[in-house]
Design an enzyme around this catalytic site. Structure first.
Site, short mmCIF file in Angstrom:
data_model
loop_
_atom_site.label_atom_id
_atom_site.label_comp_id
_atom_site.label_asym_id
_atom_site.label_seq_id
_atom_site.Cartn_x
_atom_site.Cartn_y
_atom_site.Cartn_z
N ASP A 231 11.30 -14.81 -39.76
CA ASP A 231 10.08 -14.74 -40.55
C ASP A 231 9.07 -15.77 -40.06
OD1 ASP A 231 11.19 -12.81 -42.12
OD2 ASP A 231 11.48 -14.06 -43.89
N LYS A 253 5.62 -11.44 -41.51
CA LYS A 253 4.55 -10.72 -42.20
C LYS A 253 3.80 -11.73 -43.05
CE LYS A 253 7.37 -7.81 -44.20
NZ LYS A 253 8.61 -8.21 -43.54
N MET A 366 4.88 -16.16 -53.92
CA MET A 366 3.67 -15.56 -53.32
C MET A 366 2.56 -15.46 -54.36
SD MET A 366 5.76 -12.57 -51.27
CE MET A 366 6.83 -12.28 -52.69
#
Length: 447
Positions: A231, A253, A366
């Site tokens: 990641d 991402k 997030m």
């Protein structure tokens, strides 16, 4: 890395030692033990041509003026020099050394703390098996044969690793070197007859960022992998634990940036395992907590490929601990929920009224860019505006920042973290007030 560790072959080569006494004797003995021809010189009458033909010089006069003078003469002769106990005058340094039956380990702190290097040396000595030389001989005896018989690099590495970690190594360390060779020959013959087979995927949690929080199994797999697909949020400090020749590919991402689609990551993972590679899919935090590890497992299962799962410390646990926040507390919180901040912004079905209940801790992943929506949904559901909040950015890392405040101000508090772009976690609930008591300035700031 200030110093590059190198092992030089000194056999038959000339080394100069300047000085008298125990310190100079120690340097001379070390050089002699490596097979060097040692020339002893008196510091009082040095000339550059005294160093002719030497590969290196050691200075140990135990006198600051004499050390500096000898250093100047050696440098004038163009010879690399080490001045004992004077790091500023050293072209190279001497590490703490562990030598046991063909295994040589060098430990250095760059001259900052010889005492620490000595402590680490003692730990390494205690960890090395007494018969480690038998393992060295076993590996040396098979290396050329394995290279000749196994063409595929991944299968060759796998065999050599099993050789030094598996049943043959245990026989060698127990004193049965002949039995170890027989066992290894049988394994090599069986492997040589096999066709190239598929590899394996390891879905591994990297934890919140501090490499010392990696699971032991995760650290071992980073040393075994042919390829690491990681990641974007996995820090370099964790990737540095990988084997030096492993292929490291970022498949991260990140919101608002060009990135890999999940379908492309699945295809890359499946393709590499089908080709016979040992692949570590390294995911920040835990693979199964907002990490899409389940989707990658689905892809591997559909392809009929082998995989294992190694959990990691998820961000909520690691960041809360680093900020001094108990996610549950007998007097303040009896329930805990992990939720994605995106669910507040895009209207996904989340039981916001239940999350707003008293005695509930909410860990929002997030969430910094969606902080206004998170605030609004909780306020609409009845959460008191004065409810404590904490935002932990780069949790568990050296550059960790913790901001505390109240729910009504969440959007303002989160704005700076969203702009910085580091991974951040929001904790909402009475327990978030504990972050203000953490005595780790300047990492913690209270707003």
């Amino acid at each position: 890395m200030k110093h590059l560790p190198l092992f030089f072959d000194l056999a038959g080569r000339q080394v100069v030692v300047v000085g008298e006494g125990p310190k100079a004797d120690l340097r001379a003995a070390l050089a002699n033990s490596a097979g060097a021809h040692v020339r002893r010189l008196d510091a009082r009458s040095l000339r550059p041509d005294d160093f002719a033909g030497a590969i290196a010089a050691f200075v140990a006069t135990d006198n600051e003026g004499s050390d500096a003078a000898a250093h100047r003469v050696a440098k004038a002769a163009g010879i690399p020099v080490n001045v004992m106990d004077r790091p500023a005058l050293c072209d190279f340094i001497m590490p703490a050394i562990v030598e046991r039956d063909g295994v040589l380990v060098a430990i250095s702190t760059g001259g900052a703390s010889p005492t620490l290097a000595s402590v680490l040396r003692a730990r390494v000595e205690a960890a090395l098996p007494e018969r480690i030389g038998a393992l060295v001989r076993l590996a040396a005896g098979f290396r050329g044969r394995v290279n000749d018989l196994i063409a595929d690099p991944a299968r060759r590495r796998a065999f050599l690793r099993r050789l030094v970690e598996g049943p043959a190594s245990r026989l060698a360390l127990a004193g049965d070197e002949a039995g170890a060779r027989r066992f290894a020959l049988d394994e090599l013959d069986a492997l040589r007859r096999q066709a190239t087979s598929a590899g394996i995927a390891h879905i591994v949690g990297a934890g919140p960022g501090d490499p010392d929080l990696l699971a032991l199994r995760a650290a071992q797999l980073l040393q075994e992998a042919d390829a690491i697909l990681h990641d974007d949020l996995v820090p370099q400090a964790v990737l540095a634990r990988a084997r030096r020749d492993a292929e490291v590919v970022c498949v991260g991402k990140r919101k608002g940036r060009p990135s890999w689609a999940q379908a492309d990551i699945d295809a890359e993972l499946v393709g590499r395992v089908r080709a016979g590679q040992t692949v570590v899919r390294l995911k920040a935090g835990d693979p199964f907590v907002f990490g899409r590890g389940g989707e990658e497992i689905d892809a591997l299962r559909a392809a009929g490929l082998a995989y294992t799962i190694v959990p990691g410390i998820t961000a909520a646990l690691g960041c809360a601990a680093a900020a001094g926040i108990p996610l549950t507390h007998r007097r303040h919180a009896s329930t805990l929920t992990f939720v994605s901040g995106h669910s507040a912004a895009d209207g996904r079905p989340v039981a916001w009224p239940a999350l707003s209940a008293q005695g509930h801790t909410l860990a929002v992943y997030m969430g910094t860019t969606e902080a206004p929506a998170v605030r609004d949904r909780l306020l609409e559901a009845g959460t008191p505006p004065h409810t404590p909040v904490a935002i932990i950015e780069n949790g568990t890392r050296a550059d960790q920042i913790v901001t505390t405040g109240r729910l009504v101000d969440l959007a303002r508090l989160a704005a700076a973290h969203a702009q910085a772009g580091g991974p951040s976690l929001i904790i909402i609930g009475d327990v978030a007030a504990y972050a203000a008591a953490v005595e780790t300035p300047p990492l913690v700031k209270v707003s």
